[in-house]
Enzyme design. Structure first.
Site, PDB file in Angstrom:
ATOM      1  N   LYS A 203       7.783   0.951   4.623  1.00  0.00           N
ATOM      2  CA  LYS A 203       6.698   1.200   5.412  1.00  0.00           C
ATOM      3  C   LYS A 203       6.790   0.143   6.879  1.00  0.00           C
ATOM      4  CE  LYS A 203       1.508   0.755   5.128  1.00  0.00           C
ATOM      5  NZ  LYS A 203       0.476   0.608   4.458  1.00  0.00           N
ATOM      6  N   LYS A 257       7.119   5.892   5.827  1.00  0.00           N
ATOM      7  CA  LYS A 257       5.837   5.965   6.523  1.00  0.00           C
ATOM      8  C   LYS A 257       5.958   5.035   7.725  1.00  0.00           C
ATOM      9  CE  LYS A 257       0.986   4.462   5.740  1.00  0.00           C
ATOM     10  NZ  LYS A 257       0.081   4.070   4.660  1.00  0.00           N
TER      11      LYS A 257
END
Ligand code: PBG
Length: 334
Positions: A203, A257
């Site tokens: 992330k 992400k």
């Protein structure tokens, strides 16, 4: 007469296979189906309540009863799973995000309601403190620092409560060190050995989360940034090391992400680990496409479907996307 190498090369025609619709379909290397979709939905307290989100046209926050309806629609469209993200009442937010440990908090109430009414949908719950803290960080804040181990302890307890409520997959989006192993142990000890973990393995500290923060009401609260726990957008090898750790600790699936700015990471993760690999096409990617559509720059269906293919081509097994119902509808009309 024998042809020269130059003549042979000159007779090559890449366009032969592109000539007809049927031949293009025949040689297509990637495809998207409803089976590849996870639909993230925003949830709020109340009944029969829906709220629009300024930066995300066609996306709404839904009360539990409407979330059940959304889940029913997802099943009808062939979407395998939803992922829930709560906008928690401001009065319930505090420094430690303690409301996440309420067995009857918004996330868990919605999970119970959906499980009771729509047993065939997979439910993925986010275990992270940011919707529950009054400072918008994913961890417990002390003297300007995000505490790692205290946060992990809370997350592991919260994961068990989410599994108790019926969550099928726990998806920690916080990036604290050691959380996958701690959550796995806690789930196993609580008798939830069958509950899976989808780790937000890579992330990034990204600017593309802006509209999400409006959606869950953390935008105005967030003090500082998340650079001490999310990955620096400059890094690739670090993303691989992080993913390796999460897999070692027990992740069943991994996620990258944001999505489209990080297709190179998806490809490397898929090639390196051969794990079920997902991308999160985040709020800012959604808003960017929708803004272009509203301005008349793009054909909506074309760019949405092209973005889906990009993820599949990069190696994704599935995509978390706010476009999920639109994509599934388009596919069912084809
Ligand atoms: C935080 C969290 C974020 C998103 C989901 N959970 C990022 C953030 O606010 O820092 C982003 C989702 C999106 O942008 O669509 N745990």
């Amino acid at each position: 007469m024998k042809r020269s190498v130059d003549e042979i090369v000159a007779s090559r025609r890449m366009r032969r296979n592109r000539r007809f619709d049927w031949s293009r379909r025949l040689v297509a290397e990637s495809s998207i189906s409803a089976n590849d979709l996870i639909w993230p939905i925003f949830i709020i307290d109340g009944e029969n309540k829906r709220e629009s989100i300024a930066a995300m046209p066609d996306v709404e926050r839904l009360s539990a009863d409407l979330a059940v309806e959304a889940a029913r629609m997802a099943v009808d469209l062939g979407i395998p799973a939803i992922a829930t993200f709560p906008n928690v009442d401001l009065k319930l937010r505090d420094n430690d995000g303690s409301e996440i440990l309420n067995p009857d908090n918004l996330i868990n109430r919605v999970t119970r309601a959906v499980k009771a009414e729509v047993p065939d949908i997979g439910i993925i719950t986010d275990v992270a403190l940011d919707p529950f803290t009054d400072h918008g960080h994913d961890g417990i804040l002390q003297h300007g620092e995000i505490l790692n181990d205290a946060t992990v302890e809370t997350l592991a307890r919260a994961a068990v409560l989410q599994a108790d409520a019926g969550a099928d997959i726990i998806a920690p989006s916080d990036m604290m060190d050691g959380r996958i192993g701690a959550i796995r142990d806690a789930l196993d000890e609580a008798g939830h050995a069958q509950v899976a973990i989808m780790s937000y393995a890579t992330k990034y500290a990204s600017g593309f989360y802006g509209p999400y923060r409006e959606a869950v009401g953390t935008g105005g609260l967030l003090k500082g940034d998340k650079k001490t726990y999310y990955i620096d957008p400059a890094n690739t090898d670090e993303a691989l090391r992080e993913t390796a750790l999460d897999i070692e600790e027990g992740a069943d699936m991994v996620m990258v992400k944001p999505g489209m700015p990080y297709l190179d990471i998806i490809r490397r993760v898929k090639d390196e680990f051969e794990m079920p690999t997902f991308a999160y096409q985040v709020s800012g990617e959604y808003s960017m496409i929708m803004a272009g559509v509203e301005k008349g720059f793009f054909d909506e269906e074309r760019v949405i479907m092209e973005s889906m293919l990009a993820f599949k081509r990069a190696g994704c097994d599935g995509i978390l996307t706010y476009f999920a119902p639109k994509v599934a509808k388009l596919l069912s009309e084809q």
